[in-house]
Design an enzyme around this catalytic site. Structure first.
Site, PDB file in Angstrom:
ATOM      1  N   ASP A 257      37.111  38.671 -44.781  1.00  0.00           N
ATOM      2  CA  ASP A 257      37.187  37.939 -43.504  1.00  0.00           C
ATOM      3  C   ASP A 257      36.542  36.558 -43.553  1.00  0.00           C
ATOM      4  O   ASP A 257      35.638  36.288 -44.325  1.00  0.00           O
ATOM      5  CB  ASP A 257      36.574  38.763 -42.363  1.00  0.00           C
ATOM      6  CG  ASP A 257      35.135  39.198 -42.639  1.00  0.00           C
ATOM      7  OD1 ASP A 257      34.799  39.459 -43.821  1.00  0.00           O
ATOM      8  OD2 ASP A 257      34.347  39.279 -41.678  1.00  0.00           O
TER       9      ASP A 257
ATOM     10  N   GLU B 143      33.629  41.958 -42.568  1.00  0.00           N
ATOM     11  CA  GLU B 143      32.239  42.144 -42.993  1.00  0.00           C
ATOM     12  C   GLU B 143      31.254  41.478 -42.045  1.00  0.00           C
ATOM     13  O   GLU B 143      30.110  41.901 -41.916  1.00  0.00           O
ATOM     14  CB  GLU B 143      32.053  41.569 -44.414  1.00  0.00           C
ATOM     15  CG  GLU B 143      30.677  41.834 -45.022  1.00  0.00           C
ATOM     16  CD  GLU B 143      29.604  40.856 -44.569  1.00  0.00           C
ATOM     17  OE1 GLU B 143      28.459  41.272 -44.385  1.00  0.00           O
ATOM     18  OE2 GLU B 143      29.917  39.667 -44.375  1.00  0.00           O
ATOM     19  N   GLU B 144      31.704  40.414 -41.368  1.00  0.00           N
ATOM     20  CA  GLU B 144      30.785  39.575 -40.586  1.00  0.00           C
ATOM     21  C   GLU B 144      30.395  40.238 -39.256  1.00  0.00           C
ATOM     22  O   GLU B 144      30.715  39.746 -38.169  1.00  0.00           O
ATOM     23  CB  GLU B 144      31.405  38.191 -40.340  1.00  0.00           C
ATOM     24  CG  GLU B 144      31.725  37.413 -41.615  1.00  0.00           C
ATOM     25  CD  GLU B 144      30.492  36.834 -42.306  1.00  0.00           C
ATOM     26  OE1 GLU B 144      29.380  37.002 -41.792  1.00  0.00           O
ATOM     27  OE2 GLU B 144      30.668  36.211 -43.371  1.00  0.00           O
TER      28      GLU B 144
ATOM     29  N   HIS C 107      27.938  29.781 -43.913  1.00  0.00           N
ATOM     30  CA  HIS C 107      28.205  29.745 -42.461  1.00  0.00           C
ATOM     31  C   HIS C 107      28.065  28.328 -41.887  1.00  0.00           C
ATOM     32  O   HIS C 107      27.946  28.168 -40.666  1.00  0.00           O
ATOM     33  CB  HIS C 107      27.299  30.726 -41.686  1.00  0.00           C
ATOM     34  CG  HIS C 107      27.577  32.168 -42.018  1.00  0.00           C
ATOM     35  ND1 HIS C 107      27.394  33.193 -41.113  1.00  0.00           N
ATOM     36  CD2 HIS C 107      28.046  32.761 -43.135  1.00  0.00           C
ATOM     37  CE1 HIS C 107      27.717  34.345 -41.686  1.00  0.00           C
ATOM     38  NE2 HIS C 107      28.117  34.099 -42.928  1.00  0.00           N
TER      39      HIS C 107
HETATM   40 NI    NI Z   1      29.345  36.867 -46.863  1.00  0.00          NI
END
Ligand code: NI
Length: 394
Positions: free
Chosen positions: A81, A139-140, A363
């Site tokens: 993702d 995963e986030e 991020h």
């Molecule tokens: Ni990651």
């Protein structure tokens, strides 16, 4: 063990890995929406002769590669993702999906795992067992690992491996730790209930704003006064909400935040102190507290024997790498759920290159990594899979 030069094979396939990575980067998809990515993953895995199952844990893909000889099963996990971030890079592979960006490196993770599958599919004779490639959605913080585990992805799995590109460290660095390597994460939501009233007459109220302020302060004493100074823990209050007008003392106040720890005994100590501090301080201030303290993910804990085998693999394929056997981050990862009952190793592949401006943090809207990290990760993972199956560390 068949003498395969995994470093040479990873280098020979660099253009393949890079093209996949850039394609995924151009077309990022958010958690549980990885339809295009999953389609490419499934098509590539089929190309290399793997048995493919799609829609595992919603948008996840599983590819099974059987070695020439019987043996244990090792799971290799890559997350798929992207993040809800508008990319600010100016590369020719910049995100074509407004507001969505591969800002954590999961594009690279997919590309590396597909390359490992391609390489190992050509060396089935070197495999003493089965490799289960697991491409995980979401995963986030969205529960992708849980979703795949519910769909039975861990059935028959003896070992679990995963890697993360790591921009906090330069190219040439590998983090392959023994024991805990990523933190356990809890999320808390607290409601402090008082008695509202006129701001000019606080004596007739029980002020939840003051109580909340005292609670935030008192929570800072948990790590500083109740956790062994040689252990790591974080208590962060990240949201404080109360009130509707300048002249009204509100009825309640809300706090939210997260607790991060590594060792189970530290986790339980911080949790119980947290509950005691919040209730005690709220009560002392004439209020009461309602607490919702929920575990999000356990810590990612590497099995020392498996980590040792991965370090052997790294020494074999990247003898010049700087290997950190104590690498830890307070970040959390839902791979922890796949490694909870299964011995495994989660390792980090240094991917920053400050000279090229490729050292923005994960991020961040300008996150990008040095693609030379890709063949490094491929070589270590391919060699690690072969070694784990052959040596059966326990
Ligand atoms: Ni990651």
């Amino acid at each position: 063990m068949a003498a395969v030069d995994f470093r040479a094979e990873a280098e020979a396939l660099f253009a393949y890995t890079q093209a996949l990575r850039r394609d995924f980067h151009r077309h990022p998809e958010l958690g549980f929406e990885e339809h295009r990515s999953a389609g490419i993953v499934a098509a590539e895995l089929r190309k290399w002769g793997l048995e493919v199952t799609e829609r595992v844990g919603k948008t996840g893909v599983v590819g099974v590669l059987r070695g020439a000889e019987a043996g244990p099963t090792v799971l290799v996990r890559a997350d798929m993702d992207a993040l809800p971030i508008q990319e600010e890079n100016q590369t020719d592979y910049v995100s074509q999906n407004p507001g969505v960006m591969h800002a954590c490196g999961h594009d690279g993770h997919m590309a590396m795992a597909l390359t490992v599958a391609r390489i190992l599919s050509q060396h089935r004779d070197a495999l003493h067992g089965t490799v289960k490639f697991v491409f995980q959605p979401a995963e986030e913080g969205l529960g992708g690992a849980e979703s795949m585990v519910k769909d039975g992805v861990l059935e028959g799995v003896d070992y679990a491996l995963a890697m993360h590109l790591w921009n906090e460290k330069p190219l040439g660095w590998l983090g392959i730790a023994d024991g805990p390597t990523m933190a356990a994460a809890d999320r808390f939501q607290v409601r402090i209930v008082g008695k509202g009233g006129h701001a000019a007459h606080p004596d007739l109220t029980e002020d939840p704003v003051l109580a909340a302020a005292q609670v935030v302060n008192a929570l800072q004493s948990i790590v500083s006064r109740h956790v062994d100074p040689l252990e790591a823990a974080v208590v962060s209050v990240t949201m404080v909400q109360a009130g509707t007008a300048f002249n009204i003392i509100p009825q309640d106040a809300r706090l939210e935040g997260t607790i991060r720890t590594f060792e189970p005994q530290v986790t339980s100590e911080v949790r119980s102190r947290f509950v005691r501090v919040v209730h005690g301080v709220a009560q002392a201030m004439g209020c009461r507290a309602e607490i919702d303290l929920a575990p999000l993910t356990p810590a990612v804990i590497n099995h020392p024997a498996v980590a040792a085998v991965v370090r052997e693999a790294a020494a074999e394929v990247l003898p010049d790498a700087a290997v950190d056997a104590q690498a830890r981050t307070m970040g959390s990862e839902d791979m922890a759920l796949m490694m909870y009952d299964i011995p495994g190793c989660y390792f980090f592949v240094g991917s920053a290159n400050a000279a090229k401006g490729l050292d923005w943090p994960h991020h961040h809207p300008r996150f990008d990594f040095d693609e030379r990290a890709l063949p490094a990760g491929v070589a270590v993972m391919a060699a690690a899979v072969v070694r784990v199956l052959a040596q059966r560390p326990a």
